[in-house]
Design a protein around this motif. Sequence first.
Motif, mmCIF file in Angstrom:
data_model
loop_
_atom_site.group_PDB
_atom_site.id
_atom_site.type_symbol
_atom_site.label_atom_id
_atom_site.label_comp_id
_atom_site.label_asym_id
_atom_site.label_seq_id
_atom_site.Cartn_x
_atom_site.Cartn_y
_atom_site.Cartn_z
ATOM 1 N N GLN A 111 0.824 -1.207 0.000
ATOM 2 C CA GLN A 111 0.000 0.000 0.000
ATOM 3 C C GLN A 111 0.860 1.261 0.000
ATOM 4 O O GLN A 111 0.598 2.211 -0.748
ATOM 5 N N ALA A 112 1.899 1.286 0.809
ATOM 6 C CA ALA A 112 2.761 2.460 0.901
ATOM 7 C C ALA A 112 3.451 2.752 -0.431
ATOM 8 O O ALA A 112 3.682 3.917 -0.790
ATOM 9 N N ALA A 113 3.785 1.694 -1.178
ATOM 10 C CA ALA A 113 4.435 1.880 -2.471
ATOM 11 C C ALA A 113 3.489 2.555 -3.459
ATOM 12 O O ALA A 113 3.883 3.451 -4.216
ATOM 13 N N VAL A 114 2.215 2.139 -3.453
ATOM 14 C CA VAL A 114 1.225 2.749 -4.338
ATOM 15 C C VAL A 114 1.013 4.219 -3.975
ATOM 16 O O VAL A 114 0.948 5.090 -4.845
ATOM 17 N N VAL A 115 0.922 4.493 -2.689
ATOM 18 C CA VAL A 115 0.758 5.873 -2.232
ATOM 19 C C VAL A 115 1.938 6.733 -2.682
ATOM 20 O O VAL A 115 1.773 7.856 -3.162
ATOM 21 N N SER A 116 3.143 6.206 -2.543
ATOM 22 C CA SER A 116 4.336 6.935 -2.932
ATOM 23 C C SER A 116 4.312 7.260 -4.422
ATOM 24 O O SER A 116 4.598 8.380 -4.841
ATOM 25 N N ALA A 117 3.951 6.272 -5.239
ATOM 26 C CA ALA A 117 3.914 6.483 -6.685
ATOM 27 C C ALA A 117 2.864 7.517 -7.065
ATOM 28 O O ALA A 117 3.118 8.413 -7.895
ATOM 29 N N VAL A 118 1.681 7.422 -6.459
ATOM 30 C CA VAL A 118 0.602 8.361 -6.766
ATOM 31 C C VAL A 118 0.997 9.778 -6.369
ATOM 32 O O VAL A 118 0.778 10.740 -7.113
ATOM 33 N N THR A 119 1.590 9.909 -5.195
ATOM 34 C CA THR A 119 2.013 11.226 -4.734
ATOM 35 C C THR A 119 3.045 11.828 -5.672
ATOM 36 O O THR A 119 2.978 13.007 -6.030
ATOM 37 N N ARG A 120 3.998 11.029 -6.112
ATOM 38 C CA ARG A 120 5.029 11.525 -7.014
ATOM 39 C C ARG A 120 4.442 11.922 -8.364
ATOM 40 O O ARG A 120 4.842 12.929 -8.950
ATOM 41 N N ILE A 121 3.483 11.142 -8.842
ATOM 42 C CA ILE A 121 2.827 11.485 -10.102
ATOM 43 C C ILE A 121 2.087 12.813 -9.961
ATOM 44 O O ILE A 121 2.172 13.683 -10.835
ATOM 45 N N GLU A 122 1.382 13.002 -8.863
ATOM 46 C CA GLU A 122 0.610 14.226 -8.666
ATOM 47 C C GLU A 122 1.514 15.449 -8.579
ATOM 48 O O GLU A 122 1.202 16.510 -9.135
ATOM 49 N N VAL A 123 2.648 15.312 -7.890
ATOM 50 C CA VAL A 123 3.566 16.448 -7.785
ATOM 51 C C VAL A 123 4.209 16.745 -9.142
ATOM 52 O O VAL A 123 4.396 17.895 -9.526
ATOM 53 N N LEU A 124 4.559 15.684 -9.870
ATOM 54 C CA LEU A 124 5.127 15.870 -11.202
ATOM 55 C C LEU A 124 4.136 16.573 -12.119
ATOM 56 O O LEU A 124 4.476 17.532 -12.821
ATOM 57 N N ILE A 125 2.881 16.125 -12.108
ATOM 58 C CA ILE A 125 1.844 16.728 -12.939
ATOM 59 C C ILE A 125 1.604 18.181 -12.535
ATOM 60 O O ILE A 125 1.450 19.062 -13.372
ATOM 61 N N ASP A 126 1.580 18.438 -11.227
ATOM 62 C CA ASP A 126 1.366 19.812 -10.761
ATOM 63 C C ASP A 126 2.468 20.732 -11.267
ATOM 64 O O ASP A 126 2.216 21.867 -11.663
ATOM 65 N N SER A 127 3.711 20.230 -11.277
ATOM 66 C CA SER A 127 4.832 21.025 -11.744
ATOM 67 C C SER A 127 4.646 21.454 -13.198
ATOM 68 O O SER A 127 4.888 22.607 -13.555
ATOM 69 N N PHE A 128 4.181 20.535 -14.036
ATOM 70 C CA PHE A 128 4.000 20.869 -15.445
ATOM 71 C C PHE A 128 2.688 21.594 -15.708
ATOM 72 O O PHE A 128 2.586 22.373 -16.653
ATOM 73 N N ARG A 129 1.680 21.357 -14.871
ATOM 74 C CA ARG A 129 0.427 22.102 -15.013
ATOM 75 C C ARG A 129 0.679 23.596 -14.829
ATOM 76 O O ARG A 129 0.082 24.430 -15.514
ATOM 77 N N ARG A 130 1.562 23.921 -13.892
ATOM 78 C CA ARG A 130 1.856 25.332 -13.625
ATOM 79 C C ARG A 130 2.498 26.023 -14.817
ATOM 80 O O ARG A 130 2.502 27.247 -14.895
ATOM 81 N N LYS A 131 3.057 25.253 -15.728
ATOM 82 C CA LYS A 131 3.712 25.830 -16.901
ATOM 83 C C LYS A 131 2.763 25.983 -18.083
ATOM 84 O O LYS A 131 3.143 26.544 -19.112
ATOM 85 N N GLN A 132 1.542 25.457 -17.940
ATOM 86 C CA GLN A 132 0.574 25.574 -19.024
ATOM 87 C C GLN A 132 -0.051 26.967 -19.012
ATOM 88 O O GLN A 132 -0.292 27.553 -17.961
ATOM 89 N N PRO A 133 -0.342 27.532 -20.184
ATOM 90 C CA PRO A 133 -1.040 28.824 -20.220
ATOM 91 C C PRO A 133 -2.457 28.665 -19.692
ATOM 92 O O PRO A 133 -3.069 27.599 -19.826
ATOM 93 N N PHE A 134 -2.983 29.701 -19.049
ATOM 94 C CA PHE A 134 -4.322 29.569 -18.485
ATOM 95 C C PHE A 134 -5.351 29.472 -19.605
ATOM 96 O O PHE A 134 -5.169 29.996 -20.701
ATOM 97 N N THR A 135 -6.404 28.732 -19.340
ATOM 98 C CA THR A 135 -7.442 28.457 -20.335
ATOM 99 C C THR A 135 -8.757 29.156 -20.030
ATOM 100 O O THR A 135 -9.545 29.430 -20.937
ATOM 101 N N HIS A 136 -9.021 29.413 -18.751
ATOM 102 C CA HIS A 136 -10.265 30.032 -18.317
ATOM 103 C C HIS A 136 -9.974 31.068 -17.240
ATOM 104 O O HIS A 136 -8.876 31.078 -16.648
ATOM 105 N N PHE A 137 -10.942 31.905 -16.961
ATOM 106 C CA PHE A 137 -10.776 32.886 -15.892
ATOM 107 C C PHE A 137 -12.142 33.300 -15.358
ATOM 108 O O PHE A 137 -13.140 33.283 -16.086
#
Length: 353
Positions: A111-137
Amino acid sequence: MDVLRPALININGRIYRKNAIQEEDYEEEEEDYSYSQTAVEQCLDEPCDTHNIEQTENGFRCAIDVPSVLYKYIIGKKGETRKRLESETKTSISLPKQGVEGEIVVTGAQQAAVVSAVTRIEVLIDSFRRKQPFTHFLSLALNHPQVREGFVRFSEELLERCRQDTGVDGSIFQNPAKLHLTIGTLVLLNEQEVTRANELLQQCQETIRDITEGKALPVEVRGIEYMNDDPSMVDVLYAKVSAKDESKKLQQIADRLVECFVSAGLMEREWDRVKIHGTVMNTLFRKDPSAEAKRTQGKLNGKDREAFDARNILKEFGEFYFGEFDLNCVHLSQRFSTDCTGYYSSAGQITFT
């Protein structure tokens, strides 16, 4: 201080600590990506109860929603990112086909391994999401007929009196039909995220009506201002917007909406308080008439902006009266769009009454 007090990241309402790291630029090659020394490698594992982990016959499983446009950042160049994540966390990561919306599924024996992987994926995605131009306001439309007439008069008189000033010409004026006040910007990368943002906006309606006491809010658009420290080198000029009764209701509405969307992880906080203003002149319009003023995320190249001399404009039009009207609606507006009225297409809205 970056080590002692690392930055906090809000992902789907959960707060993560992120160590300071040196990110390398991603280079596109056959629509594939890789990474080196990213936040993924330094993310702190979170408790298991922060994720929806399912127990299966073979171990544990967790599915997370990720917009398809971001899959490439999890896969990496030649699959290197996914392989490294799977190797380091001892999990298996399954993604839908590129361009197909769906869930990324992480499975593992622990279970801890799955949590670790999911957390890392979410942080990685958040890092690149911040670089996307905004789409709505989130926007408050200022294109009431009286204000539009005032704006046209403003632009005509300004060009007549100040056309000789450096950088001043008709190409840098806002489209009268799209006069608006921006409350905050969002990066919404698929229909599910747009729906979630609209649902959150609907949840804010009663709170906003409590502020307005269920009535439309009379507002006045009067005066202009700039935000840098040199009026001879200005990128954007703004119209001042205020409540007619001199109350703080307009500010309270804007701040409450930002607080709600930031808490839900759908918006980044840029200022302690929302700056109440509407763009009337912007040098970005010179190259792209559909552009919106967005100066706070460091996404604009200085070379792409041509400043203009606003000293005479501020002297001649500093207290210019554009008009007044009853404000009654907050829009979830789509960037680079136009509806039948000439304003931005709306993905959702709430009213004050």
